[in-house]
Design a protein around this motif. Sequence first.
Motif, PDB file in Angstrom:
ATOM      1  N   PRO A 142      38.863  57.599  22.744  1.00  9.48           N
ATOM      2  CA  PRO A 142      39.690  57.577  24.072  1.00  9.48           C
ATOM      3  C   PRO A 142      38.800  57.295  25.153  1.00  9.48           C
ATOM      4  CG  PRO A 142      40.224  59.749  22.561  1.00  9.48           C
ATOM      5  CD  PRO A 142      38.777  58.867  21.857  1.00  9.48           C
ATOM      6  N   ARG A 177      39.043  55.513  29.613  1.00  9.76           N
ATOM      7  CA  ARG A 177      40.019  55.416  30.713  1.00  9.76           C
ATOM      8  C   ARG A 177      41.045  54.259  30.670  1.00  9.76           C
ATOM      9  NH1 ARG A 177      36.636  55.514  36.369  1.00  9.76           N
ATOM     10  NH2 ARG A 177      38.845  55.642  37.028  1.00  9.76           N
ATOM     11  N   SER A 198      42.979  57.803  27.084  1.00  8.24           N
ATOM     12  CA  SER A 198      43.039  59.114  26.134  1.00  8.24           C
ATOM     13  C   SER A 198      43.625  58.914  24.861  1.00  8.24           C
ATOM     14  CB  SER A 198      43.800  60.144  27.117  1.00  8.24           C
ATOM     15  OG  SER A 198      43.258  60.196  28.317  1.00  8.24           O
TER      16      SER A 198
END
Length: 287
Positions: free
Chosen positions: A178, A180, A256
């Motif tokens: 995960p 940005r 994420s």
Amino acid sequence: MVATPSTVAAADGKGVLRIEGSSDGESWIYLDNPSKVSIDGAMRSDQIKVAGRGRVVGVVLERVGAGPDAVLIALNYNACGTRACEPLQVSEYVDGTQATTTAEDGSRTVRLPAGRYRVVLVADGAPVTARLSLGGLATSTSLRPSGDAGVAFHKIRDITETPAPAGVTYSGGRTYPPSRGAVVAFQELYRTTPGAAAVTGTCIIYGEAPPADAYAPGCPTGDLASDRQQFIGPTTAPGAGEVLLIGYGATAIAPSQQTSIGHYFVSAVPAIDTNVTQVKIPLNCKR
């Protein structure tokens, strides 16, 4: 760094964005008005021209700040397998978010709302130039992106070879944790003998890696309900006593969320050579 407008206007009255550089970097522009980029069914656009040596080269535009998201991807895949390599066969690829299919032939339009955009140059050890005709630019603009944009080339070295009922399956990929958000571009090159039955495919699997990190037709996962996509559709280029099968494309990694991107090559005969590259282009996600 903020772009400095050029004093030369585009011949067609629209703003032209010119980008050049020999290494990856980033810069920023401002679209005073919304822009549209028309893409044909072969993922090309008359509004965009990219040139340069290397495996994958081009630009990514990402809208930043308040307001709607938008990403434009404009890359050339050069069908060669080393840094700064001479293009063997150039495949243009233009796509983006907010892209709407408008015709049966697959043509579409990418819409870029007005606002501030981060411009990322993707270079692979040699000079790259790009020219984008964007109606939302008030004037023509020239950029030479600099700094660390976070672009990373990953050669997939762990290509597994597995006997299959139809011959041999070659498989390999990479799992991205995960983050940005990012765009991942990929190029697959497989050399084989003329007339051999073969197919290539790309698997994008969300939330888990495939069993034993092996990718195969159908993109199997441990949980059959896992969210996944599969793309099939290589092109071929003749060679001296061999055939080059090429697979290429790009996908956005959602923030994420773990994402696994892998590739497979199923051939009736053993491959002469395999060369797979992924390029991660991080997004700033509204910085």
